[in-house]
Design an enzyme around this catalytic site. Structure first.
Site, PDB file in Angstrom:
ATOM      1  N   GLU A  78       0.827  -1.216   0.000  1.00  0.00           N
ATOM      2  CA  GLU A  78       0.000   0.000   0.000  1.00  0.00           C
ATOM      3  C   GLU A  78       0.859   1.264   0.000  1.00  0.00           C
ATOM      4  O   GLU A  78       0.375   2.342   0.353  1.00  0.00           O
ATOM      5  CB  GLU A  78      -0.964   0.013   1.192  1.00  0.00           C
ATOM      6  CG  GLU A  78      -1.929  -1.153   1.262  1.00  0.00           C
ATOM      7  CD  GLU A  78      -3.006  -1.159   0.165  1.00  0.00           C
ATOM      8  OE1 GLU A  78      -3.003  -0.255  -0.694  1.00  0.00           O
ATOM      9  OE2 GLU A  78      -3.815  -2.099   0.178  1.00  0.00           O
TER      10      GLU A  78
ATOM     11  N   HIS B 264      -2.833   1.735   8.328  1.00  0.00           N
ATOM     12  CA  HIS B 264      -3.921   0.952   7.726  1.00  0.00           C
ATOM     13  C   HIS B 264      -4.100  -0.328   8.529  1.00  0.00           C
ATOM     14  O   HIS B 264      -3.131  -1.048   8.768  1.00  0.00           O
ATOM     15  CB  HIS B 264      -3.570   0.629   6.270  1.00  0.00           C
ATOM     16  CG  HIS B 264      -4.454  -0.404   5.654  1.00  0.00           C
ATOM     17  ND1 HIS B 264      -5.827  -0.269   5.570  1.00  0.00           N
ATOM     18  CD2 HIS B 264      -4.172  -1.599   5.091  1.00  0.00           C
ATOM     19  CE1 HIS B 264      -6.339  -1.338   4.979  1.00  0.00           C
ATOM     20  NE2 HIS B 264      -5.354  -2.171   4.682  1.00  0.00           N
TER      21      HIS B 264
ATOM     22  N   HIS C  46      -7.012  -3.738   9.565  1.00  0.00           N
ATOM     23  CA  HIS C  46      -8.214  -4.508   9.230  1.00  0.00           C
ATOM     24  C   HIS C  46      -9.079  -4.625  10.482  1.00  0.00           C
ATOM     25  O   HIS C  46      -9.079  -5.657  11.160  1.00  0.00           O
ATOM     26  CB  HIS C  46      -7.822  -5.883   8.680  1.00  0.00           C
ATOM     27  CG  HIS C  46      -7.083  -5.833   7.378  1.00  0.00           C
ATOM     28  ND1 HIS C  46      -6.552  -6.945   6.770  1.00  0.00           N
ATOM     29  CD2 HIS C  46      -6.807  -4.789   6.549  1.00  0.00           C
ATOM     30  CE1 HIS C  46      -5.972  -6.588   5.621  1.00  0.00           C
ATOM     31  NE2 HIS C  46      -6.100  -5.282   5.481  1.00  0.00           N
TER      32      HIS C  46
ATOM     33  N   GLU D  65     -17.009  10.572  23.488  1.00  0.00           N
ATOM     34  CA  GLU D  65     -15.698  11.102  23.116  1.00  0.00           C
ATOM     35  C   GLU D  65     -15.517  11.211  21.601  1.00  0.00           C
ATOM     36  O   GLU D  65     -14.660  11.957  21.127  1.00  0.00           O
ATOM     37  CB  GLU D  65     -14.585  10.224  23.691  1.00  0.00           C
ATOM     38  CG  GLU D  65     -14.561   8.837  23.083  1.00  0.00           C
ATOM     39  CD  GLU D  65     -13.354   8.001  23.518  1.00  0.00           C
ATOM     40  OE1 GLU D  65     -13.514   6.780  23.562  1.00  0.00           O
ATOM     41  OE2 GLU D  65     -12.290   8.560  23.805  1.00  0.00           O
TER      42      GLU D  65
ATOM     43  N   HIS E  54     -12.899  -3.928   3.824  1.00  0.00           N
ATOM     44  CA  HIS E  54     -11.442  -4.100   3.875  1.00  0.00           C
ATOM     45  C   HIS E  54     -10.842  -3.575   5.192  1.00  0.00           C
ATOM     46  O   HIS E  54     -10.182  -4.313   5.904  1.00  0.00           O
ATOM     47  CB  HIS E  54     -10.808  -3.410   2.656  1.00  0.00           C
ATOM     48  CG  HIS E  54      -9.338  -3.600   2.547  1.00  0.00           C
ATOM     49  ND1 HIS E  54      -8.669  -3.600   1.345  1.00  0.00           N
ATOM     50  CD2 HIS E  54      -8.378  -3.795   3.483  1.00  0.00           C
ATOM     51  CE1 HIS E  54      -7.381  -3.799   1.553  1.00  0.00           C
ATOM     52  NE2 HIS E  54      -7.176  -3.908   2.853  1.00  0.00           N
TER      53      HIS E  54
HETATM   54  O1  2HA Z   1      -1.767  -7.080   3.264  1.00  0.00           O
HETATM   55  O2  2HA Z   1      -3.502  -4.851   4.245  1.00  0.00           O
HETATM   56  O3  2HA Z   1      -4.306  -3.743   1.990  1.00  0.00           O
HETATM   57  C1  2HA Z   1      -1.561  -5.756   3.374  1.00  0.00           C
HETATM   58  C2  2HA Z   1      -2.858  -5.079   3.272  1.00  0.00           C
HETATM   59  C3  2HA Z   1      -3.306  -4.678   1.929  1.00  0.00           C
HETATM   60 ZN    ZN Z   2      -5.443  -4.113   3.898  1.00  0.00          ZN
END
Ligand code: 2HA
Ligand code: ZN
Length: 275
Positions: free
Chosen positions: A116, A140, A142, A170, A211
């Site tokens: 990414e 980032h 998940h 909050e 995602h």
């Molecule tokens: O595997 O999270 O978006 C890496 C990620 C791709």
């Molecule tokens: Zn990801």
């Protein structure tokens, strides 16, 4: 100074492990990048090699010319970062055009920066502009409950922001600008990078449908705390919706206006619509 002795590197490693412990980084899921301060780059210079091969980023980020980033590696597992940082993370330098990078430290087993990287660097570039350089961290993850909500709520900034604000007092104080949401897109490329960075002009958080989330902040505590707060609100919303689909009572638009006045935050009226 050795890279692994530097405080920013230790903070980065701790954040990777905190995310793993939250359950947000199954397998190689998620990625983290940090734009190093000049004095941090200077402090670890003795260990930064200049012999890495320049490789294309895939997007053009001229405002990042000459910057150094600490990044997680493509295909690397957050759970391994604390055990073997030199394999799992690395420092990259951006060339004078902002179009190529080279590895200066770490990723020792033929590793590459996160898949990414285009999204991260475009987001860094936007955040440098809109925060005057204050933001340094892009994360980032998940996040389970936010992902679950992207199957049942309309994929609209106004809906996600308002529903999550209502879940914890909050929330409007922690993310007063709101949250962006984008439809499902192929990860890793230029298109998702452009769509995300367009949202990140206005917001510090963007949800990728089905995602995960992207968050931006000044330092590791603020960025991790932001991700954590949004995901916790999502967990409450998932629990609430599982008990019954409607609310018996909630925080009202007027409550939010009162809160904004006392806490000295500006809450855009577009999120305070009548339902
Ligand atoms: O595997 O999270 O978006 C890496 C990620 C791709
Ligand atoms: Zn990801």
């Amino acid at each position: 100074m050795k890279v692994l002795d530097a405080k920013f590197v230790q903070g980065f490693i701790r954040m990777c492990n905190d995310g793993w412990e939250q359950g947000w980084h199954e397998r190689n899921g998620g990625n983290l990048t940090y734009r190093m301060k000049k004095e941090e780059t200077e402090a670890v210079k003795e260990e930064l090699g200049q012999d890495g091969v320049w490789k294309e980023i895939g997007v053009s980020t001229p405002k990042l010319a000459g910057e150094y980033f600490l990044v997680t590696g493509s295909g690397k597992y957050f759970r391994n970062v604390v055990l073997d940082p030199e394999d799992s993370i690395g420092i990259v330098e951006i060339d004078e055009k902002g179009e190529n990078y080279r590895i200066c430290w770490g990723l020792v087993n033929d590793g590459r920066p996160t898949s990414e990287l285009p999204s991260h660097l475009m987001n860094h570039e936007v955040k440098i502009q809109v925060t005057g350089g204050r933001h340094r961290v892009i994360y980032h993850a998940h996040t389970t409950n936010v992902i679950a909500l992207t199957f049942v709520l309309p994929l609209k900034d106004e809906v996600f922001t308002r529903e999550l604000w209502e879940m914890a007092t909050e929330c409007p104080v922690v993310f007063p600008d709101g949250i962006g949401v984008i439809d499902w897109m192929v990860p890793g490329g230029r298109d998702i990078a452009a769509a995300t960075s367009e949202r990140m002009r206005q917001y510090d958080v963007t949800i990728w449908a089905h995602h995960g989330m992207f968050a931006s902040g000044e330092d590791f505590d603020l960025t991790f705390g932001l991700m954590h707060t949004v995901e916790k609100a999502a967990e409450i919303l998932v629990k609430m919706l599982s008990m019954r689909p409607d609310k018996q009572q909630t925080i009202t638009p007027q409550n939010f206006r009162d809160l904004a006045a006392d806490f000295k935050v500006t809450l855009p009226e577009k999120f305070l619509y009548e339902k």
